[in-house]
Design an enzyme around this catalytic site. Sequence first.
Site, PDB file in Angstrom:
ATOM      1  N   GLY A 290       0.808  -1.219   0.000  1.00 13.90           N
ATOM      2  CA  GLY A 290       0.000   0.000   0.000  1.00 13.90           C
ATOM      3  C   GLY A 290       0.837   1.262   0.000  1.00 13.90           C
ATOM      4  O   GLY A 290       0.473   2.254  -0.631  1.00 13.90           O
ATOM      5  N   ARG A 291       1.980   1.234   0.700  1.00 15.27           N
ATOM      6  CA  ARG A 291       2.834   2.418   0.738  1.00 15.27           C
ATOM      7  C   ARG A 291       3.469   2.684  -0.629  1.00 15.27           C
ATOM      8  O   ARG A 291       3.757   3.834  -0.973  1.00 15.27           O
ATOM      9  CB  ARG A 291       3.902   2.251   1.818  1.00 15.27           C
ATOM     10  N   GLY A 411      -1.967   8.543   7.310  1.00 18.23           N
ATOM     11  CA  GLY A 411      -2.457   7.222   6.934  1.00 18.23           C
ATOM     12  C   GLY A 411      -1.350   6.216   6.639  1.00 18.23           C
ATOM     13  O   GLY A 411      -0.248   6.585   6.247  1.00 18.23           O
ATOM     14  N   GLU A 412      -1.670   4.945   6.850  1.00 18.22           N
ATOM     15  CA  GLU A 412      -0.772   3.810   6.604  1.00 18.22           C
ATOM     16  C   GLU A 412       0.568   3.972   7.322  1.00 18.22           C
ATOM     17  O   GLU A 412       1.642   3.708   6.775  1.00 18.22           O
ATOM     18  CB  GLU A 412      -0.574   3.587   5.103  1.00 18.22           C
ATOM     19  N   GLY A 413       0.487   4.405   8.569  1.00 12.03           N
ATOM     20  CA  GLY A 413       1.675   4.625   9.387  1.00 12.03           C
ATOM     21  C   GLY A 413       2.040   6.090   9.390  1.00 12.03           C
ATOM     22  O   GLY A 413       2.387   6.647   8.347  1.00 12.03           O
TER      23      GLY A 413
END
Length: 592
Positions: A290-291, A411-413
Amino acid sequence: MNKVEARQKEIQQAEELLFAGPQALGFAKGLFQGHFVSDWVMPYPDIPAAQQAELNKSLAELRQFLDEHLDPVEIDRQADIPREVIDGLGRVGVLGATASVEYGGRGFTQMANCKLLEEIGRRCASTSVFVNAHHSIGIRALLLFGTHQQKQRWLPKLVNGEQLGAFALTEREAGSDAANVQMQARPTQDGSHFILNGEKRYITNAGIAQVLTVMARTPMPGSDKTAITAFLVTPDMPGFTILEARMPKMGIRGTATGRFSLRDVKVPKENILGPMGKGLKVALTVLDFGRTTFGACCTGAAKTCLRLATEHANTRKQFNKTLGEFDLVKKKIARIAAGAYAMEAMTTITASLIDRGLEDYMIETAMLKVFTTERLWEMINDAFQIYGGSAYFVDLPLERMLRDARINQIGEGSNEVLTSFIALVGMRGPGMEFKEIYDTMMKPSRDRISKAWAAGMHRLGAAIRTPDVPVRSEQLRANARQLGRLIWRFNFAVNRALITYREPILDMQLVQERIADAAMDLFASTCVLSRWDAELQFARRNGDSASADHSAADLFLRQSFRRIRGFLGGLTDNDDKSLLAAANSVLGKPPS
């Protein structure tokens, strides 16, 4: 176990979640050890010719569909992505681009998938986040860890958009701290099902998904401990309740970000994804993918910023000049152009690490996410300033882009957590070597002496040797030598920090930030140099090398090298004590 040992164990466990067994040194970890692992980044990767032709066809089809049917203004106004848009994305293959043809997907590589996401990211952040949530993380666990039977059952309807996916990790106490999931999953007496209880929040697609990958804590057989396991859950299961289908928010309003609860939801054991108790590995692996596509979406938005800024600077007149004739405006446009070039290069190289089957790219994906999201925020601000007051009104896209982009750094960390992660995991290799030497000095033994000798020679070799950066173009040799010297300086600075601070460095986030920032710029500069080298070689082979303009790449390297020197200088020349004293005073905490 003391605090330091506990922290070191946490870091080691974090690495082991994604990687176990021997493997060649990766690029980012190599930087921390003073090495330039060239085969990970050079030559610059490209998509195989056969897939490039298919990708070009898909991109043309996607562009036509987006031109005709995607209205980002209306999506933002209505806080909804129309079903016909979702269906169309399914028809053009975006919602299952990397799934194999066997299950109805396109079978694209991650590099090719990033090109699709970049195209959507140019136009509408809500839609790009929706696609990312569905494909890059929503069904990614199924693609990576699902059994053949699970894939046969679930994937065909997910890849064509008939059904939608979501990835449910975040809870009140679990976000960037992914290991702190509290949702419980208890086996039934006969072991055929698990009973899930708990709540999830801030879940993109939660209110519209038919298949959710849910992380829950399961008991470990023969132990009183629990571990996280991934489950496939459907909203038609009794006890599944949507608490809030669309949580109102500042940006990416078109996405259905929601909250849901599970109350005694009975999930068949056949719905477990991956090994029991290995859900955290599933989650972190999925977030790596995703990243990467996150970087692609940001790259697309960066290119839109560049287009908008350039068009306005060439047409808007003030004081009998176009804005583009003023140096302070040129400064902003040049910065946007240099950043966009670097973001695309970093995304391409990071995606290629996944496509090549390399395993340990967790630092590179974290670097990509932090770098691209921070740069995009700066770019939108620059473009906003070029437009002036008109950008503040809703008839221009920059107001929406500003709101949409702010979530990217969270988002996402969160970027702060990932920054510390980059520094701590990167420093672990040289740190363990110094520990081996120190322990041997304190308690010598024959076995320890041989290990300490090897560690010492490894540290010494990195300290006296400047890494070689093997570019093919003669005109880039000076840049390559500069990069090599900066890698040597970075390794020296890391060694000095480890020797100076030892275990307390685990809690010194201001030191970690400078080390991580320098490492990210080293990675970014490498990607830019690799791309520039490949473009020069391509132009030379085609006889048009004189026409190539690489002023943006040149600017990026110059500014990046200067930033790196600044980050490293800041390790010894800084205001950290005064900063912390001021913060502690305001927070009402005792001086540290």
